[in-house]
Write a protein that holds these residues in place. Structure first.
Motif, PDB file in Angstrom:
ATOM      1  N   ASP A  45       0.746  -1.127  -0.111  1.00 24.67           N
ATOM      2  CA  ASP A  45      -0.138   0.003  -0.174  1.00 24.67           C
ATOM      3  C   ASP A  45       0.884   1.245  -0.003  1.00 24.67           C
ATOM      4  O   ASP A  45       0.498   2.152  -0.631  1.00 24.67           O
ATOM      5  CB  ASP A  45      -0.822  -0.023   1.287  1.00 24.67           C
ATOM      6  CG  ASP A  45      -1.951   1.179   1.232  1.00 24.67           C
ATOM      7  OD1 ASP A  45      -2.453   1.365   0.238  1.00 24.67           O
ATOM      8  OD2 ASP A  45      -1.738   1.857   2.314  1.00 24.67           O
ATOM      9  N   THR A  46       1.870   1.415   0.756  1.00 22.81           N
ATOM     10  CA  THR A  46       2.677   2.389   0.976  1.00 22.81           C
ATOM     11  C   THR A  46       3.533   2.550  -0.412  1.00 22.81           C
ATOM     12  O   THR A  46       3.874   3.576  -0.810  1.00 22.81           O
ATOM     13  CB  THR A  46       3.864   2.164   2.123  1.00 22.81           C
ATOM     14  OG1 THR A  46       2.779   2.113   3.269  1.00 22.81           O
ATOM     15  CG2 THR A  46       4.544   3.438   2.432  1.00 22.81           C
ATOM     16  N   ARG A  78      -3.379   3.833  -7.554  1.00 21.03           N
ATOM     17  CA  ARG A  78      -3.439   2.308  -8.080  1.00 21.03           C
ATOM     18  C   ARG A  78      -3.439   2.341  -9.759  1.00 21.03           C
ATOM     19  O   ARG A  78      -2.496   1.558 -10.245  1.00 21.03           O
ATOM     20  CB  ARG A  78      -4.466   1.649  -7.434  1.00 21.03           C
ATOM     21  CG  ARG A  78      -4.495   0.247  -8.122  1.00 21.03           C
ATOM     22  CD  ARG A  78      -5.286  -0.782  -7.295  1.00 21.03           C
ATOM     23  NE  ARG A  78      -6.586  -0.311  -6.860  1.00 21.03           N
ATOM     24  CZ  ARG A  78      -7.860  -0.726  -7.544  1.00 21.03           C
ATOM     25  NH1 ARG A  78      -7.837  -1.416  -8.719  1.00 21.03           N
ATOM     26  NH2 ARG A  78      -8.920  -0.255  -7.056  1.00 21.03           N
ATOM     27  N   GLU A 135      -9.341  -1.029  -1.062  1.00 16.23           N
ATOM     28  CA  GLU A 135      -8.321  -0.616  -1.770  1.00 16.23           C
ATOM     29  C   GLU A 135      -7.015  -1.154  -1.289  1.00 16.23           C
ATOM     30  O   GLU A 135      -6.033  -1.592  -2.315  1.00 16.23           O
ATOM     31  CB  GLU A 135      -8.285   0.950  -1.717  1.00 16.23           C
ATOM     32  CG  GLU A 135      -6.974   1.675  -2.300  1.00 16.23           C
ATOM     33  CD  GLU A 135      -7.169   1.263  -3.971  1.00 16.23           C
ATOM     34  OE1 GLU A 135      -6.215   1.343  -4.353  1.00 16.23           O
ATOM     35  OE2 GLU A 135      -8.528   1.136  -4.635  1.00 16.23           O
ATOM     36  N   LYS A 136      -6.942  -1.351   0.042  1.00 16.77           N
ATOM     37  CA  LYS A 136      -5.599  -1.782   0.427  1.00 16.77           C
ATOM     38  C   LYS A 136      -5.418  -3.469  -0.295  1.00 16.77           C
ATOM     39  O   LYS A 136      -4.462  -3.862  -0.499  1.00 16.77           O
ATOM     40  CB  LYS A 136      -5.362  -1.933   1.877  1.00 16.77           C
ATOM     41  CG  LYS A 136      -5.571  -0.337   2.151  1.00 16.77           C
ATOM     42  CD  LYS A 136      -5.323  -0.312   3.951  1.00 16.77           C
ATOM     43  CE  LYS A 136      -5.189   1.006   4.471  1.00 16.77           C
ATOM     44  NZ  LYS A 136      -4.414   2.033   3.731  1.00 16.77           N
ATOM     45  N   ARG A 179      -4.820  -3.457  -4.177  1.00 19.04           N
ATOM     46  CA  ARG A 179      -3.424  -3.020  -4.241  1.00 19.04           C
ATOM     47  C   ARG A 179      -2.761  -4.533  -4.207  1.00 19.04           C
ATOM     48  O   ARG A 179      -1.605  -4.541  -5.238  1.00 19.04           O
ATOM     49  CB  ARG A 179      -2.675  -2.060  -3.498  1.00 19.04           C
ATOM     50  CG  ARG A 179      -3.460  -0.783  -3.807  1.00 19.04           C
ATOM     51  CD  ARG A 179      -2.764   0.327  -2.780  1.00 19.04           C
ATOM     52  NE  ARG A 179      -3.604   1.799  -3.048  1.00 19.04           N
ATOM     53  CZ  ARG A 179      -3.072   2.954  -2.912  1.00 19.04           C
ATOM     54  NH1 ARG A 179      -1.885   2.951  -2.173  1.00 19.04           N
ATOM     55  NH2 ARG A 179      -3.729   4.121  -3.063  1.00 19.04           N
ATOM     56  N   SER A 180      -2.898  -5.260  -3.384  1.00 20.45           N
ATOM     57  CA  SER A 180      -1.955  -6.586  -3.245  1.00 20.45           C
ATOM     58  C   SER A 180      -2.354  -7.278  -4.509  1.00 20.45           C
ATOM     59  O   SER A 180      -1.383  -8.097  -5.088  1.00 20.45           O
ATOM     60  CB  SER A 180      -2.165  -7.054  -1.983  1.00 20.45           C
ATOM     61  OG  SER A 180      -1.827  -6.404  -0.631  1.00 20.45           O
ATOM     62  N   SER A 228       1.673   4.042  -3.301  1.00 19.94           N
ATOM     63  CA  SER A 228       1.102   5.573  -3.141  1.00 19.94           C
ATOM     64  C   SER A 228       2.416   6.165  -3.298  1.00 19.94           C
ATOM     65  O   SER A 228       2.291   7.394  -4.136  1.00 19.94           O
ATOM     66  CB  SER A 228       0.886   5.697  -1.849  1.00 19.94           C
ATOM     67  OG  SER A 228      -0.597   5.186  -1.190  1.00 19.94           O
TER      68      SER A 228
END
Length: 215
Positions: A28-29, A156, A188-189, A192-193, A32
């Motif tokens: 996630d980080t 993303r 959303e987290k 992203r994965s 971004s």
């Protein structure tokens, strides 16, 4: 099963869950930070691009109230167009059934805001963000465009674009309050994965089809 074995399994599960959570947060980080230089919040600062890719979402929530993510994306796309920052709007969304058509509804609402119909193109097979971004390149022939959505989604989408050597920037639509958007932010987290896995396994859009020229 003996007590020591149960304890071992329990601690192994705790370790696995902890590892997964840490992995999700790291991804996630990373997403971004990797996208931040391509994302704009102010209309007067964003560079001009010929096409704006408006990412679809449902117009109404399950309680039949207007979806604020939808409302704010429409407003952002209209704002960019009227400011001369984009010349065409490509709406990419889900049209998975006869009774569900995100691009059609978004087109109608953009026209209600004064956007000419001939300046709007529809992508009915934007089932996922990956599909929307890649189809903009492979079907609509765009290798440089402005993505329009909320910031978390834009990050993303820009990350995906970079991964496919697409020169994309993004414009942030107004976000939804944390109380209204908490579930979306948590999803959303995970999204992203999943995106990272899709990139690792070279996942392609569900549909491609014949090329469409934006002119």
């Amino acid at each position: 099963m003996k007590k020591p074995q149960k304890k071992k399994i329990f601690y192994s599960l705790i370790l696995l869950i902890f590892t997964v959570i840490i992995g999700v947060l790291i991804i996630d980080t990373y997403v971004s930070s990797s996208s931040s230089d391509k994302i704009y919040k102010e209309t007067n600062k964003i560079p001009h691009k010929r096409v704006g890719l408006l990412l679809g979402t449902s117009k109404f929530l399950s309680n039949h109230q207007i979806n604020l993510y939808y409302k704010y994306r429409i407003e952002a796309a209209a704002e960019l167009f009227k400011a001369g920052k984009i010349e065409f709007i490509l709406i990419s969304g889900d049209n998975g059934s006869k009774n569900y058509n995100e691009p059609k509804l978004m087109k109608e609402d953009l026209m209600n805001k004064g956007i000419p119909e001939e300046k709007i193109y529809l992508d009915y097979a934007g089932f996922r963000t990956l599909d929307s971004v890649l189809r903009a390149k492979k079907v609509f022939g765009q290798n440089s465009f402005t993505i329009i959505s909320q910031e978390f989604h834009n990050e993303r989408a820009v990350f995906l674009a970079k991964s496919f050597q697409i020169n994309a920037i993004a414009f942030n639509a107004k976000d939804v309050s944390i109380n209204d958007g908490l579930k979306t932010q948590l999803r959303e987290k995970l999204a992203r994965s999943k995106m990272i896995l899709d990139l690792i396994f070279n996942v392609e859009p569900k549909y491609l089809g014949k090329k469409i020229v934006i002119e």
